[in-house]
Design a protein around this motif. Structure first.
Motif, PDB file in Angstrom:
ATOM      1  N   SER A 222     -12.302  -7.790  52.778  1.00 29.30           N
ATOM      2  CA  SER A 222     -12.946  -7.151  53.929  1.00 29.30           C
ATOM      3  C   SER A 222     -12.702  -5.653  53.897  1.00 29.30           C
ATOM      4  CB  SER A 222     -12.435  -7.739  55.239  1.00 29.30           C
ATOM      5  OG  SER A 222     -11.040  -7.535  55.376  1.00 29.30           O
ATOM      6  N   ALA A 223     -13.622  -4.928  54.543  1.00 34.45           N
ATOM      7  CA  ALA A 223     -13.495  -3.474  54.637  1.00 34.45           C
ATOM      8  C   ALA A 223     -14.191  -2.993  55.899  1.00 34.45           C
ATOM      9  CB  ALA A 223     -14.100  -2.796  53.412  1.00 34.45           C
ATOM     10  N   LEU A 224     -13.631  -1.961  56.494  1.00 38.01           N
ATOM     11  CA  LEU A 224     -14.268  -1.258  57.604  1.00 38.01           C
ATOM     12  C   LEU A 224     -14.575   0.136  57.111  1.00 38.01           C
ATOM     13  CD1 LEU A 224     -15.092  -1.130  60.635  1.00 38.01           C
ATOM     14  CD2 LEU A 224     -12.804  -0.229  61.083  1.00 38.01           C
ATOM     15  N   PHE A 225     -15.873   0.440  57.026  1.00 40.20           N
ATOM     16  CA  PHE A 225     -16.286   1.751  56.507  1.00 40.20           C
ATOM     17  C   PHE A 225     -16.963   2.521  57.631  1.00 40.20           C
ATOM     18  CE2 PHE A 225     -19.268   4.716  54.575  1.00 40.20           C
ATOM     19  CZ  PHE A 225     -18.464   5.348  53.626  1.00 40.20           C
ATOM     20  N   THR A 226     -16.443   3.718  57.913  1.00 43.25           N
ATOM     21  CA  THR A 226     -16.984   4.564  58.979  1.00 43.25           C
ATOM     22  C   THR A 226     -17.313   5.934  58.414  1.00 43.25           C
ATOM     23  OG1 THR A 226     -15.544   3.407  60.558  1.00 43.25           O
ATOM     24  CG2 THR A 226     -16.594   5.446  61.301  1.00 43.25           C
ATOM     25  N   ARG A 227     -18.539   6.384  58.638  1.00 42.60           N
ATOM     26  CA  ARG A 227     -18.963   7.717  58.231  1.00 42.60           C
ATOM     27  C   ARG A 227     -19.645   8.354  59.435  1.00 42.60           C
ATOM     28  NH1 ARG A 227     -22.696   6.455  54.756  1.00 42.60           N
ATOM     29  NH2 ARG A 227     -24.303   6.748  56.326  1.00 42.60           N
ATOM     30  N   GLY A 228     -18.934   9.280  60.074  1.00 44.48           N
ATOM     31  CA  GLY A 228     -19.474   9.866  61.300  1.00 44.48           C
ATOM     32  C   GLY A 228     -19.635   8.794  62.359  1.00 44.48           C
ATOM     33  N   GLU A 229     -20.865   8.634  62.855  1.00 49.60           N
ATOM     34  CA  GLU A 229     -21.153   7.618  63.862  1.00 49.60           C
ATOM     35  C   GLU A 229     -21.869   6.406  63.273  1.00 49.60           C
ATOM     36  OE1 GLU A 229     -21.855  10.006  67.960  1.00 49.60           O
ATOM     37  OE2 GLU A 229     -23.244  10.549  66.352  1.00 49.60           O
TER      38      GLU A 229
ATOM     39  N   GLY B  31     -14.422   9.623  46.320  1.00 51.19           N
ATOM     40  CA  GLY B  31     -13.053  10.107  46.504  1.00 51.19           C
ATOM     41  C   GLY B  31     -12.444   9.633  47.809  1.00 51.19           C
ATOM     42  N   GLU B  32     -13.230   9.623  48.865  1.00 50.39           N
ATOM     43  CA  GLU B  32     -12.732   9.149  50.155  1.00 50.39           C
ATOM     44  C   GLU B  32     -12.493   7.638  50.120  1.00 50.39           C
ATOM     45  OE1 GLU B  32     -12.005  11.185  52.892  1.00 50.39           O
ATOM     46  OE2 GLU B  32     -12.222  12.653  51.266  1.00 50.39           O
ATOM     47  N   MET B  33     -13.349   6.905  49.425  1.00 49.43           N
ATOM     48  CA  MET B  33     -13.166   5.454  49.310  1.00 49.43           C
ATOM     49  C   MET B  33     -11.897   5.119  48.542  1.00 49.43           C
ATOM     50  SD  MET B  33     -17.133   4.414  48.463  1.00 49.43           S
ATOM     51  CE  MET B  33     -16.689   2.809  47.795  1.00 49.43           C
ATOM     52  N   SER B  34     -11.581   5.909  47.527  1.00 47.74           N
ATOM     53  CA  SER B  34     -10.402   5.620  46.703  1.00 47.74           C
ATOM     54  C   SER B  34      -9.105   5.748  47.493  1.00 47.74           C
ATOM     55  CB  SER B  34     -10.370   6.553  45.493  1.00 47.74           C
ATOM     56  OG  SER B  34     -10.162   7.901  45.897  1.00 47.74           O
TER      57      SER B  34
ATOM     58  N   ARG C 119     -20.368  13.987  56.704  1.00 50.87           N
ATOM     59  CA  ARG C 119     -19.540  13.724  57.880  1.00 50.87           C
ATOM     60  C   ARG C 119     -18.192  13.102  57.485  1.00 50.87           C
ATOM     61  NH1 ARG C 119     -23.758  10.083  61.003  1.00 50.87           N
ATOM     62  NH2 ARG C 119     -24.274   9.641  58.838  1.00 50.87           N
ATOM     63  N   PRO C 120     -17.197  13.178  58.371  1.00 50.73           N
ATOM     64  CA  PRO C 120     -15.884  12.593  58.066  1.00 50.73           C
ATOM     65  C   PRO C 120     -15.985  11.104  57.757  1.00 50.73           C
ATOM     66  CG  PRO C 120     -15.757  14.001  59.996  1.00 50.73           C
ATOM     67  CD  PRO C 120     -17.209  13.867  59.668  1.00 50.73           C
ATOM     68  N   ILE C 121     -15.208  10.678  56.768  1.00 54.28           N
ATOM     69  CA  ILE C 121     -15.232   9.283  56.316  1.00 54.28           C
ATOM     70  C   ILE C 121     -13.851   8.671  56.497  1.00 54.28           C
ATOM     71  CG2 ILE C 121     -15.436   7.793  54.286  1.00 54.28           C
ATOM     72  CD1 ILE C 121     -17.570   9.727  53.257  1.00 54.28           C
ATOM     73  N   GLU C 122     -13.846   7.457  57.012  1.00 54.29           N
ATOM     74  CA  GLU C 122     -12.600   6.693  57.117  1.00 54.29           C
ATOM     75  C   GLU C 122     -12.869   5.289  56.617  1.00 54.29           C
ATOM     76  OE1 GLU C 122      -9.201   5.255  60.357  1.00 54.29           O
ATOM     77  OE2 GLU C 122     -10.793   6.639  60.955  1.00 54.29           O
ATOM     78  N   ALA C 123     -12.084   4.847  55.640  1.00 53.52           N
ATOM     79  CA  ALA C 123     -12.268   3.526  55.058  1.00 53.52           C
ATOM     80  C   ALA C 123     -10.972   2.730  55.136  1.00 53.52           C
ATOM     81  CB  ALA C 123     -12.731   3.639  53.613  1.00 53.52           C
TER      82      ALA C 123
END
Length: 777
Positions: free
Chosen positions: A339-346, A534-537, A324-328
């Motif tokens: 701090s980090a906000l990690f979102t993967r799908g729902e 890769g998305e986290m980077s 699923r789409p990832i946004e970090a």
């Protein structure tokens, strides 16, 4: 008196013994398992009837460590075992997870499995023994248990697998893996690894499975001697007609609902279908209504699983390998150290990292005694994360287990205490959940630590894999949804870096999986982990080089062990004074390693300079900053290097004559002094006159070679010990001192030349000669 039955096998270089019939004879099944000198008792009791209206299997597993097993008394105020510790909770889950799928569908009798550690030898961990004992007790109890299972721990030391390694071997090696399995297939895997390859991990599981077969064989031998008669199971009613009715009524509704990608909308459509089914059976008996609702769940599973196996179509339309789409995001919170906000799908997690000093370490009181952990990871799963109303408070077993899984994933990439002397706490608050929140915690926790400046070896990502298995046909699903987890046959979580796996956890809902399935799952998980990294980077590619402005700074210094008592002082007086005066925290260990911490760098510098002043030796000829602490007629005592005092004689204050010390100096005045001499007793002689009091630079000694002394100077002499030039006939001179005078010659000298000082009343003060500038030659 006792009808004792015993089975023993050689297992991992030691003897594993299972015995029953002597202890806890009123339980349905009770087994004492012994390995080395570690002994665990497991007792199983089962209710003979089912509570009315119950539609779930109430299995409860309790694992308890008795402190007496290790010859210890519990610490703290209450001197008895109380609530479950984290280790006891995790071990209870470790026992529960592989045995729960081995009870038949429709068996709802309540069962208690209680494991107690009675003896612990410090080498053979009791958790594996408890798993074996629980399996054996269930097998001989007569309850419908489709076991037995065996369990084994595997280490990896110097490229070799080690069965049931000691704590030292686990610490030295690269792997700590626990496997539970039947004779045919693996049921459960739990591990922590130091970036090992998929091949090494799979080999470890296979190695453990062989050991599990041995333990399971011993349990079968015991059961042949001591098993009770099996329970008679009630015949299951034929529900095929009801199932057909439901399929016609809501089959299309369920299929349509599972094509909706939005979780909230999908849940609403499924609830409508369930309500329609409930209405159709409104006139049926409560038992039939309960059976009908279970059939609805089966119908959902068949529709979802069939679509995946037939054409690879998943609930949200993804392929089996698609993530699923990832946004970090990092630095999500302004005051947190990281701090980090990690979102993967729902699925979404807010992860924060807090850095602390040594006194923030977690103290753990267990069978091995007191220990301290400088890395903590706490996971919270509030009910709003799944849009529900529920209990909110202390963490439950699930939260403890998920947090420990993420802890195992991140722990192998942490820096050593020498590299990074901080206590680290990662907090994961799950704000949305539809899929693996523990793997979201791994990703978010890794990013938050990098944001805080923790020098991780490499970033860590995690992924949850699923399985749909029908006969020989199977499909592996990457990044499973919550519904795919509930309706699937496997929950397989893998976390690691670009170099290898750091943790692997697997739970099976069927009677085990094959090596082929596990190999495919591991390779597919590797691809998924690489994509997530890769998305986290994109949010943060490497650890920040600077700590947060709000994080404490820690400086480390090493002192000689003989100086530890000087830094601490009598009853801790010195170290408390340092802390109170500078505002910095000071920790010192038995090896002489001192850690000074504060969010204010100036406080750290002040404390470290103070400590250096205590432990370092003054150097003759070196210039120091000092403070006048006491004035006397013949000079001033100056404190320098934080913990040392020396005397500036009146003749060393200025090049010109000083009549009264208090006219020139005052207590508390900051001065710069040069060390002239340190005698054998450690007394220090200082000079101000040869140091520029403004710049601290050393001045050329411009004092005349010799000046006549006046009577009453108390033996002061220019060019004496306090001067920079060598005095003829002084201690360092080469001249022949000549014959020694008789003791009475000293009294024949003029009063002004004697190396004595008198107080205001004329009484002699016994002072060393160098304090008065006199000469006893």
């Amino acid at each position: 008196m006792f009808d004792k039955k015993t089975v023993s096998i050689e297992w991992g270089g030691q003897t594993l013994t299972l015995e029953t019939g002597q202890v806890a004879r009123q339980a349905d099944g009770a087994v004492m398992a012994t390995l080395g000198e570690t002994v665990v008792l497991c007792a199983v009791t089962a209710a003979k009837s089912v509570k009315e209206g119950q539609d779930f299997f109430p299995l409860t597993v309790h694992y308890q460590e008795k402190f007496s097993a290790a010859g210890r008394i519990p610490g703290g105020f209450f001197k008895r075992e109380r609530g479950a510790t984290e280790k006891e909770t995790l071990t209870s889950r470790l026992i529960d997870r592989p045995i729960r799928p081995l009870f038949p569908e429709g068996f709802y009798n309540e069962i208690n499995v209680i494991c107690q550690v009675l003896s612990y030898d410090g080498e053979n961990e009791p958790d594996i023994l408890a798993m074996v004992a629980a399996s054996a007790a269930l097998t001989i109890s007569g309850v419908p248990f489709m076991g037995p299972i065996g369990a084994a721990r595997v280490g990896y030391v110097d490229g070799e697998y080690v069965l049931n390694p000691t704590n030292e071997q686990v610490a030295e090696g690269d792997l700590d893996l626990v496997v539970a399995a039947t004779g045919n297939a693996v049921m459960m895997v739990e591990s922590e690894a130091k970036e090992l390859s998929e091949e090494v991990m799979l080999g470890a599981v296979q190695f453990a499975h062989k050991a599990c077969k041995q333990a399971a064989g011993a349990i079968i031998d015991l059961a042949e001697q001591a098993a009770k008669d099996p329970w008679e199971m009630a015949e299951q009613a034929d529900l095929s007609a009801a199932k057909d009715k439901l399929k016609k009524l809501i089959g299309k509704d369920i299929a349509a609902a599972y094509k909706v990608t939005d979780k909230s909308k999908r849940s609403g459509l499924l609830n409508d279908a369930r309500a329609k089914a409930k209405e159709a059976f409104a006139d049926a008996t409560p038992q039939d209504q309960m059976a009908a609702m279970k059939l609805v769940k089966k119908l959902e599973a068949e529709i979802v699983r069939g679509a995946i196996l037939k054409d690879g179509t998943r609930i949200d339309g993804r392929s089996t390998t698609q993530i699923r789409p990832i946004e970090a995001m990092v630095h999500f919170l302004p005051r947190a150290h990281g701090s980090a906000l990690f979102t993967r799908g729902e699925t979404q997690a807010i992860c924060t990292t807090t850095l602390g000093t040594k006194d923030a370490e977690q103290m753990i009181d267990g069978l091995d005694g007191l220990s301290y952990s400088n890395f903590m990871l706490h996971y919270n799963f509030p009910p709003y994360s799944v849009g529900e109303v529920g209990r909110f408070g202390a963490p439950g077993r699930r939260e403890v287990g998920h947090g420990k899984l993420a802890w195992r994933a991140l722990h192998p990439v942490l820096p050593s205490k020498d590299e990074f002397p901080y206590t680290i706490r990662v907090l994961s608050d799950i704000t949305e959940s539809n899929g693996s929140s523990s793997m979201a915690t791994v990703c978010g926790g890794s990013l938050s630590m990098m944001d805080a400046g923790v020098p991780l070896k490499r970033p860590v990502s995690g992924i949850a894999m699923g399985l749909i298995l029908e006969g020989k046909d199977f499909a592996i699903l990457s990044d499973i949804l919550g519904d795919e987890d509930h309706l699937g046959d496997m929950d397989f979580k893998v976390a690691g870096t670009s170099e290898g796996i750091t943790t692997m956890q697997m739970d099976i809902k069927v009677a085990g999986i094959t090596d082929e399935i596990m190999r495919v799952a591991l390779e597919q998980a590797k691809e998924g982990r690489a994509h997530i990294l890769g998305e986290m980077s994109k949010a943060l590619g490497e650890t920040r080089t600077e700590l947060s402005a709000h994080a404490p700074r820690i400086e480390t210094m090493q002192i000689d062990k003989s100086k530890i008592r000087d830094v601490i002082g009598t009853g801790g007086k010195v170290i408390r004074e340092i802390v109170a005066t500078t505002g910095a925290k000071v920790d010192i260990d038995d090896e002489g390693i001192i850690k000074v911490s504060s969010s204010d760098v100036s406080q750290i510098e002040a404390a470290m300079n103070w400590i250096k002043g205590i432990v370092e030796e003054a150097e003759v000829g070196k210039i120091y900053n000092g403070k006048v602490v006491n004035l006397v007629d013949f000079g001033a005592f100056v404190n320098f290097m934080g913990g040392k005092d020396g005397l500036v004689h009146v003749s060393e204050i200025k090049n010109e004559r000083v009549e009264k010390v208090s006219d020139v100096l005052s207590e508390g005045q900051e001065v710069k002094v040069k060390v002239l001499e340190i005698d054998q007793r450690g007394k220090v002689r200082l000079s101000m006159r040869v140091v520029d009091q403004e710049t601290g630079e050393e001045l050329e000694d411009t004092r005349p070679a010799r000046e006549p002394r006046e009577r009453g100077e108390r033996g002061d002499r220019e060019g004496g010990r306090g001067g920079d030039r060598r005095r003829e006939g002084g201690r360092g001179g080469d001249r022949d001192r000549g014959p020694r005078r008789d003791r009475g010659d000293r009294n024949d000298r003029p009063r002004g030349e004697r190396s004595e000082a008198k107080d205001e009343g004329g009484e002699t003060i016994g002072l060393p000669a160098f304090l008065t500038g006199g000469n006893d030659d």
